[in-house]
Design a protein around this motif. Structure first.
Motif, PDB file in Angstrom:
ATOM      1  N   LEU B  22      47.854  47.808  42.358  1.00  0.00           N
ATOM      2  CA  LEU B  22      49.286  48.268  42.286  1.00  0.00           C
ATOM      3  C   LEU B  22      49.928  48.743  43.535  1.00  0.00           C
ATOM      4  O   LEU B  22      48.981  49.420  44.346  1.00  0.00           O
ATOM      5  N   LEU B  23      51.177  48.224  43.934  1.00  0.00           N
ATOM      6  CA  LEU B  23      51.700  48.860  45.076  1.00  0.00           C
ATOM      7  C   LEU B  23      52.974  49.410  44.525  1.00  0.00           C
ATOM      8  O   LEU B  23      53.785  49.205  43.897  1.00  0.00           O
ATOM      9  N   ILE B  24      52.982  50.980  44.945  1.00  0.00           N
ATOM     10  CA  ILE B  24      54.212  51.815  44.683  1.00  0.00           C
ATOM     11  C   ILE B  24      54.965  51.716  45.920  1.00  0.00           C
ATOM     12  O   ILE B  24      54.666  52.144  46.921  1.00  0.00           O
ATOM     13  N   GLU B  73      67.464  44.044  52.556  1.00  0.00           N
ATOM     14  CA  GLU B  73      66.196  43.271  52.775  1.00  0.00           C
ATOM     15  C   GLU B  73      65.368  43.675  54.063  1.00  0.00           C
ATOM     16  O   GLU B  73      64.194  43.574  54.278  1.00  0.00           O
ATOM     17  N   GLU B  74      66.293  43.992  55.097  1.00  0.00           N
ATOM     18  CA  GLU B  74      65.538  43.968  56.469  1.00  0.00           C
ATOM     19  C   GLU B  74      64.617  45.203  56.501  1.00  0.00           C
ATOM     20  O   GLU B  74      63.487  45.105  57.234  1.00  0.00           O
ATOM     21  N   PHE B  75      64.977  46.099  55.656  1.00  0.00           N
ATOM     22  CA  PHE B  75      63.939  47.461  55.696  1.00  0.00           C
ATOM     23  C   PHE B  75      62.570  47.197  54.816  1.00  0.00           C
ATOM     24  O   PHE B  75      61.596  47.743  54.870  1.00  0.00           O
ATOM     25  N   ASN B  76      62.782  45.940  54.155  1.00  0.00           N
ATOM     26  CA  ASN B  76      61.479  45.751  53.046  1.00  0.00           C
ATOM     27  C   ASN B  76      60.547  44.668  53.793  1.00  0.00           C
ATOM     28  O   ASN B  76      59.429  44.358  53.095  1.00  0.00           O
ATOM     29  N   GLN B  77      60.935  44.045  54.763  1.00  0.00           N
ATOM     30  CA  GLN B  77      60.259  43.151  55.671  1.00  0.00           C
ATOM     31  C   GLN B  77      58.657  43.398  55.820  1.00  0.00           C
ATOM     32  O   GLN B  77      57.711  42.773  55.590  1.00  0.00           O
ATOM     33  N   VAL B  78      58.624  44.632  56.085  1.00  0.00           N
ATOM     34  CA  VAL B  78      57.245  45.292  56.343  1.00  0.00           C
ATOM     35  C   VAL B  78      56.277  45.320  55.211  1.00  0.00           C
ATOM     36  O   VAL B  78      55.074  45.209  55.145  1.00  0.00           O
ATOM     37  N   LEU B  79      56.807  45.151  53.878  1.00  0.00           N
ATOM     38  CA  LEU B  79      56.118  45.134  52.577  1.00  0.00           C
ATOM     39  C   LEU B  79      55.392  43.656  52.265  1.00  0.00           C
ATOM     40  O   LEU B  79      54.744  43.831  51.399  1.00  0.00           O
ATOM     41  N   ALA B  80      55.795  42.736  53.040  1.00  0.00           N
ATOM     42  CA  ALA B  80      55.468  41.400  52.671  1.00  0.00           C
ATOM     43  C   ALA B  80      53.713  41.356  52.165  1.00  0.00           C
ATOM     44  O   ALA B  80      53.606  40.526  51.155  1.00  0.00           O
ATOM     45  N   ALA B  84      52.168  40.509  48.698  1.00  0.00           N
ATOM     46  CA  ALA B  84      51.364  39.565  48.530  1.00  0.00           C
ATOM     47  C   ALA B  84      50.028  39.730  47.918  1.00  0.00           C
ATOM     48  O   ALA B  84      49.418  39.112  47.061  1.00  0.00           O
ATOM     49  N   HIS B  85      49.552  40.986  48.163  1.00  0.00           N
ATOM     50  CA  HIS B  85      48.233  41.391  47.674  1.00  0.00           C
ATOM     51  C   HIS B  85      48.299  41.915  46.248  1.00  0.00           C
ATOM     52  O   HIS B  85      47.291  41.844  45.596  1.00  0.00           O
ATOM     53  N   ALA B  86      49.401  42.441  46.144  1.00  0.00           N
ATOM     54  CA  ALA B  86      49.442  43.488  44.741  1.00  0.00           C
ATOM     55  C   ALA B  86      49.596  42.619  43.528  1.00  0.00           C
ATOM     56  O   ALA B  86      50.210  41.596  43.812  1.00  0.00           O
ATOM     57  N   GLU B  87      49.056  43.019  42.545  1.00  0.00           N
ATOM     58  CA  GLU B  87      49.496  42.118  41.037  1.00  0.00           C
ATOM     59  C   GLU B  87      50.622  42.543  40.549  1.00  0.00           C
ATOM     60  O   GLU B  87      51.325  41.743  40.094  1.00  0.00           O
ATOM     61  N   ALA B  88      51.197  43.689  40.970  1.00  0.00           N
ATOM     62  CA  ALA B  88      52.634  44.220  40.473  1.00  0.00           C
ATOM     63  C   ALA B  88      52.805  45.374  41.463  1.00  0.00           C
ATOM     64  O   ALA B  88      52.392  46.156  42.015  1.00  0.00           O
ATOM     65  N   VAL B  89      54.197  45.378  41.480  1.00  0.00           N
ATOM     66  CA  VAL B  89      54.992  46.226  42.323  1.00  0.00           C
ATOM     67  C   VAL B  89      55.789  47.385  41.447  1.00  0.00           C
ATOM     68  O   VAL B  89      56.535  46.767  40.597  1.00  0.00           O
TER      69      VAL B  89
END
Lengths: 310, 223
Positions: B22-24, B73-80, B84-89
């Motif tokens: 899980l990614l929070i 979106e530009e602030f979320n790039q770091v989450l890529a 990709a690793h998490a099953e759910a966000v």
């Protein structure tokens, strides 16, 4: 005459008008309407039919009004802004006129949180003042809210409500003045228990000359019991039953005796209201107690009702 | 700002219990200020979920992240990589942030952890209240700077209904002020009570949500 309705003609004749209220059933049971309408026949000049009052779903005002009209009674259709947008309101008004309805009371409508569908989405596309103005234009200029011409006449006697007991008090006369400017023909007030405050409100109405521009019918409500009075004080915003009336109801005891006292108090209230300058009639709201209306009107000395046959 | 409130833990648990990675993701703008979904709340929620699932084998993996503005979106790039690793966000941003992640990472399962409530402001510590419904055509100047569309339960434009008592609204007297009492008092203070006599015509609701979802295109800014 703007509508030629019986109510309009009676008020125009200078007679002291009597209107009453009929609450439709919580379903399509016509026998309830028939029973209630017979209780009101001959004891009032027009009968208000509520529109999902206190946001509780009931037989529609238009259909109930049509039943009254077909049975030789004079309905006042109540229309709120809570459940319909401007399209639905105009369409329902055309329908009502087509079915012979000639009086329309324009209301904002109780908020749905008080009713039996508190999770519903409300509308309030218009408010009561905008509704009055829209209907007056439909009638007088023959145009819809959208500007299109109306096919046919819209001969409606346009009513509005006034609550002299809500806050801010200064706004209460301003609201009436706005309704008059919007084109209202008659006003039915909230139930009056607090006579001094009603007198103060009427004084301001008369000072502004508004009583000469609109027929004002004072609202009254008979109390069934001391419990009903207490319930109103606790749960109904905007009006309170004074201690003097609560004392009388308590002294009367329970059951039939209490109901008789409630009827007596209501009739006395009507007699007091009649003496106030600018009051042109009375509107009796006996909620789910239509049986009380005849004895109230009789005791108030307002029977028989004027006949307009001639 | 946008005011949100975290969903009940039981509801969040029901949404996430089927996943093991899980990614929070919190958002450090509006929802951080109203203490619903900022970095601190991400840590609190992660701790609560770890406690709830502590006996699970293999252990549930919970990654904590927060971005500056999840709605861009530009602030979320770091989450890529984490996404990709998490099953759910589990997004703790407002509904705009949640949908930004969905649009930006179309393969991710993104679950909302907060309820987006309204545009409002903090009145006092721990109390936020609504001020604007975003009707798209501001009329605050007409009403002494108090919005009856937002603050009157019936959005009345021509004065109070009968349910105004001692300055409170009948719909919820404990929590709601009567907008029209506020407007009256304010116009009295400004010496503008004569404004109350003007009939406000029916509102053009087409600029509000009723006209359909809204969009602004600034030709001068479009690249």
């Amino acid at each position: 005459m703007k509508s030629g309705s019986k109510l309009e003609r009676i008020l125009a004749s200078g007679a002291f008008a009597v209107t009453a209220e009929l609450g439709p059933p919580k379903g399509p049971d016509v026998s309830v309407v028939m029973r209630k309408m017979e209780l009101l026949r001959g004891v009032c000049d027009a009968i208000n039919v509520t529109d999902n009052q206190t946001a509780i779903v009931r037989l529609s005002s238009a259909a109930t009004c049509a039943l009254l009209h077909q049975n030789g009674l004079e309905p006042v259709m109540q229309m709120t802004c809570r459940d319909r947008n401007r399209l639905a309101i105009q369409s329902d008004i055309f329908g009502a006129v087509a079915l012979g309805i000639r009086n329309l009371l324009c209301l904002t409508g109780d908020h749905q949180v008080f009713g039996n569908h508190p999770t519903a989405k409300n509308v309030y596309d218009l408010d009561s003042i905008q509704l009055i103005q829209m209907v007056a234009r439909m009638r007088d200029e023959s145009v819809t809210a959208g500007g299109d011409p109306v096919e046919g006449e819209v001969p409606l006697f346009i009513g509005g409500a006034a609550n002299p007991f809500g806050d801010p008090f200064e706004m209460r006369v301003i609201r009436l003045a706005k309704k008059v400017a919007a084109g209202v023909d008659f006003i039915q007030t909230q139930c009056i228990f607090d006579l001094p405050r009603f007198r103060e409100w009427m004084k301001r109405v008369v000072d502004q000359g508004l009583h000469e521009k609109v027929y004002i019918l004072a609202g009254v409500m008979p109390l069934k019991s001391v419990g009903a009075a207490r319930y109103i004080n606790r749960n109904v915003p905007g009006f309170s039953v004074p201690n003097s009336i609560i004392k009388r109801m308590r002294a009367a005891g329970k059951g039939k005796k209490a109901r008789e006292e409630g009827i007596k108090i209501c009739a006395e209230m009507i007699q007091e209201l009649r003496e106030i300058e600018g009051v042109r009639g009375v509107h009796i709201m006996a909620v789910e107690w239509e049986e009380a209306i005849r004895p109230i009107v009789e005791r108030a000395g307002l029977l028989p009702r004027p006949s307009l046959e001639d | 700002m946008i005011v949100a409130e975290r969903k009940p833990l039981s509801e969040i648990i029901a949404k996430v219990e089927g996943y093991n990675r899980l990614l929070i993701v919190g958002c450090n703008t509006c929802v951080a200020v109203c203490q619903a979904g900022g970095e601190k709340e991400v840590a609190m929620l992660a701790a609560a979920l770890r406690l709830r699932f502590r006996d699970r084998q293999p252990a549930m993996e919970i990654i904590e992240r927060s971005v500056e503005r999840q709605c861009e979106e530009e602030f979320n790039q770091v989450l890529a990589e984490d996404i990709a690793h998490a099953e759910a966000v589990l997004s703790m941003a407002c509904g705009v942030g949640v949908q930004t992640l969905v649009e930006q990472f179309p393969d991710a399962i993104v679950l909302p952890a907060v309820n987006t409530k309204f545009m409002g402001r903090p009145e006092e510590r721990g109390v936020w209240s609504e001020r604007c419904i975003g009707c798209g055509n501001c009329v605050l100047d007409k009403f002494g700077g108090i919005c009856p569309i937002t603050r009157c339960a019936k959005s009345l434009l021509n004065g109070p209904c009968g349910g105004s008592e001692n300055g409170r609204c009948e719909v919820d007297p404990e929590n709601l002020e009567c907008a029209w009492q506020l407007i009256y008092d304010r116009l009295a203070r400004l010496g503008q009570l004569d404004r109350l006599l003007e009939i406000e015509p029916p509102k053009d609701w087409s600029t509000a949500r009723y006209g359909g979802p809204r969009k602004i295109v600034r030709k001068d800014m479009v690249l």
